[in-house]
Design a protein around this motif. Structure first.
Motif, PDB file in Angstrom:
ATOM      1  N   ARG A  15      10.031   1.229   8.265  1.00  0.00           N
ATOM      2  CA  ARG A  15       8.997   1.976   7.550  1.00  0.00           C
ATOM      3  C   ARG A  15       8.139   1.011   6.736  1.00  0.00           C
ATOM      4  NH1 ARG A  15      13.752   3.463   4.521  1.00  0.00           N
ATOM      5  NH2 ARG A  15      13.606   2.817   2.341  1.00  0.00           N
ATOM      6  N   LYS A  16       6.906   1.442   6.471  1.00  0.00           N
ATOM      7  CA  LYS A  16       5.957   0.606   5.744  1.00  0.00           C
ATOM      8  C   LYS A  16       5.824   0.979   4.272  1.00  0.00           C
ATOM      9  CE  LYS A  16       3.013  -1.051   9.494  1.00  0.00           C
ATOM     10  NZ  LYS A  16       1.615  -1.307   9.905  1.00  0.00           N
ATOM     11  N   THR A  17       6.216   2.198   3.911  1.00  0.00           N
ATOM     12  CA  THR A  17       6.116   2.638   2.518  1.00  0.00           C
ATOM     13  C   THR A  17       7.425   2.370   1.790  1.00  0.00           C
ATOM     14  OG1 THR A  17       4.517   4.369   3.099  1.00  0.00           O
ATOM     15  CG2 THR A  17       5.658   4.581   0.987  1.00  0.00           C
ATOM     16  N   TRP A  18       7.313   1.605   0.684  1.00  0.00           N
ATOM     17  CA  TRP A  18       8.505   1.233  -0.078  1.00  0.00           C
ATOM     18  C   TRP A  18       8.234   1.386  -1.572  1.00  0.00           C
ATOM     19  CZ3 TRP A  18      13.306  -0.440   1.718  1.00  0.00           C
ATOM     20  CH2 TRP A  18      13.401  -0.583   3.115  1.00  0.00           C
TER      21      TRP A  18
ATOM     22  N   GLU B  66       1.714  -8.742   2.551  1.00  0.00           N
ATOM     23  CA  GLU B  66       0.377  -8.175   2.445  1.00  0.00           C
ATOM     24  C   GLU B  66       0.516  -6.662   2.381  1.00  0.00           C
ATOM     25  OE1 GLU B  66      -3.898  -7.956   4.845  1.00  0.00           O
ATOM     26  OE2 GLU B  66      -2.319  -9.345   5.515  1.00  0.00           O
ATOM     27  N   ILE B  67      -0.173  -6.048   1.438  1.00  0.00           N
ATOM     28  CA  ILE B  67      -0.083  -4.595   1.292  1.00  0.00           C
ATOM     29  C   ILE B  67      -1.465  -3.965   1.402  1.00  0.00           C
ATOM     30  CG2 ILE B  67       1.994  -4.734  -0.129  1.00  0.00           C
ATOM     31  CD1 ILE B  67       0.270  -4.202  -2.574  1.00  0.00           C
ATOM     32  N   THR B  68      -1.482  -2.703   1.799  1.00  0.00           N
ATOM     33  CA  THR B  68      -2.757  -1.997   1.916  1.00  0.00           C
ATOM     34  C   THR B  68      -3.039  -1.142   0.695  1.00  0.00           C
ATOM     35  OG1 THR B  68      -1.709  -0.140   3.066  1.00  0.00           O
ATOM     36  CG2 THR B  68      -2.601  -1.932   4.424  1.00  0.00           C
ATOM     37  N   SER B  69      -2.000  -0.787  -0.061  1.00  0.00           N
ATOM     38  CA  SER B  69      -2.215   0.009  -1.275  1.00  0.00           C
ATOM     39  C   SER B  69      -1.006  -0.098  -2.197  1.00  0.00           C
ATOM     40  CB  SER B  69      -2.470   1.480  -0.927  1.00  0.00           C
ATOM     41  OG  SER B  69      -1.299   2.084  -0.401  1.00  0.00           O
ATOM     42  N   ASP B  70      -1.247   0.196  -3.458  1.00  0.00           N
ATOM     43  CA  ASP B  70      -0.161   0.265  -4.444  1.00  0.00           C
ATOM     44  C   ASP B  70      -0.530   1.297  -5.487  1.00  0.00           C
ATOM     45  OD1 ASP B  70      -1.089  -1.317  -7.181  1.00  0.00           O
ATOM     46  OD2 ASP B  70      -2.078  -2.111  -5.408  1.00  0.00           O
ATOM     47  N   GLN B  71       0.473   2.014  -5.976  1.00  0.00           N
ATOM     48  CA  GLN B  71       0.233   2.965  -7.054  1.00  0.00           C
ATOM     49  C   GLN B  71       1.518   3.177  -7.849  1.00  0.00           C
ATOM     50  OE1 GLN B  71      -0.936   6.819  -5.585  1.00  0.00           O
ATOM     51  NE2 GLN B  71       0.565   6.822  -3.952  1.00  0.00           N
ATOM     52  N   LEU B  72       1.359   3.487  -9.127  1.00  0.00           N
ATOM     53  CA  LEU B  72       2.493   3.683 -10.011  1.00  0.00           C
ATOM     54  C   LEU B  72       3.274   4.912  -9.578  1.00  0.00           C
ATOM     55  CD1 LEU B  72       3.528   2.122 -12.472  1.00  0.00           C
ATOM     56  CD2 LEU B  72       2.391   3.801 -13.922  1.00  0.00           C
TER      57      LEU B  72
ATOM     58  N   ILE C  81       4.355   0.955  -2.682  1.00  0.00           N
ATOM     59  CA  ILE C  81       3.492   0.047  -1.924  1.00  0.00           C
ATOM     60  C   ILE C  81       3.530   0.419  -0.446  1.00  0.00           C
ATOM     61  CG2 ILE C  81       3.791  -1.887  -3.532  1.00  0.00           C
ATOM     62  CD1 ILE C  81       5.691  -3.086  -1.308  1.00  0.00           C
ATOM     63  N   VAL C  82       2.436   0.106   0.260  1.00  0.00           N
ATOM     64  CA  VAL C  82       2.379   0.302   1.703  1.00  0.00           C
ATOM     65  C   VAL C  82       2.138  -1.059   2.341  1.00  0.00           C
ATOM     66  CG1 VAL C  82       1.210   1.431   3.623  1.00  0.00           C
ATOM     67  CG2 VAL C  82       1.490   2.643   1.443  1.00  0.00           C
ATOM     68  N   LEU C  83       3.086  -1.507   3.149  1.00  0.00           N
ATOM     69  CA  LEU C  83       2.987  -2.811   3.797  1.00  0.00           C
ATOM     70  C   LEU C  83       1.915  -2.791   4.876  1.00  0.00           C
ATOM     71  CD1 LEU C  83       6.823  -3.489   4.181  1.00  0.00           C
ATOM     72  CD2 LEU C  83       5.302  -4.413   2.434  1.00  0.00           C
TER      73      LEU C  83
END
Length: 210
Positions: A31-34, A5-11, A19-21
């Motif tokens: 970490r949550k940002t990958w 489940e992610i809270t946001s995604d951007q190119l 993505i932010v988990l």
């Protein structure tokens, strides 16, 4: 083949997506940002408040030989006209992309996004046997996007997204038929009154729920 489940995604750069988990942190240190390679991801779902109500206008200027409504677009010296096709020989006018000139892009990258998805829309039109297509929503400036209830990072802000109806075919059927055809080239979403397509460069699918 793991779902997160992610809270946001951007190119991001080099064909990656940031993505932010939502509920888990990975790695050492955690970490949550990958960053994920575009071809290795399928995103399903959208922001909870993504419910655009950008109504189709019946008076949008169609392509015609009269040079209606001169407009200037950033990054280009030439004068464009609302009644001109976006793509030479194409079926979609600059008026359809800009709501009769009320939404003029402020950056060249947005114009490039409009050109990119216009090519796609020509493909879509041909795919459905050259049936006429009614444009509900194309480019949205930030103020308009908030006003109509679009997602905070809507591709309409970048110009490379279109909400549309294919004459004589239900939006749900259009969405279903385009799914495998569009593949991982971008986003595809269903509503009862339109189909959304965008050229974000990775696979994304969702339903608006209305």
């Amino acid at each position: 083949d793991t779902e997160f489940e992610i809270t946001s995604d951007q190119l991001a750069e080099n064909k990656h997506i940031q993505i932010v988990l939502a509920n888990v942190a990975l790695g050492t240190p955690p970490r949550k940002t990958w960053y994920v390679f575009c071809d290795h991801v399928e995103i399903e779902g959208s922001e909870p408040d993504n419910a655009p109500k950008d109504e189709q206008q019946s008076d949008l200027i169609k392509i015609n030989p009269d040079k209606t409504g001169p407009i200037q677009l950033p990054g280009y010296d030439k004068t464009f006209y609302l009644s001109e096709p976006i793509i030479a020989g194409g079926h979609f006018s600059w008026a359809e992309a800009t709501k009769n000139g009320t939404r003029i892009p402020t950056d060249k990258s947005i114009v490039e996004g409009i050109l990119k998805i216009a090519e796609v829309m020509e493909e879509v039109r041909e795919y459905f046997g050259n049936r006429p297509i009614l444009v509900h929503s194309w480019y949205r400036d930030p103020v308009t996007n908030r006003k109509v209830g679009g997602a905070t990072r809507s591709r309409h802000l970048s110009g490379d997204a279109v909400d549309f109806v294919v004459e004589g075919i239900s939006p749900m059927s259009v969405n279903k038929r385009l799914d495998s055809w569009w593949g991982s080239r971008g986003g595809l979403a269903s509503a009862t009154c339109f189909t959304h397509i965008d050229a974000r460069g990775h696979r994304a699918r969702w339903s608006y729920g209305f």
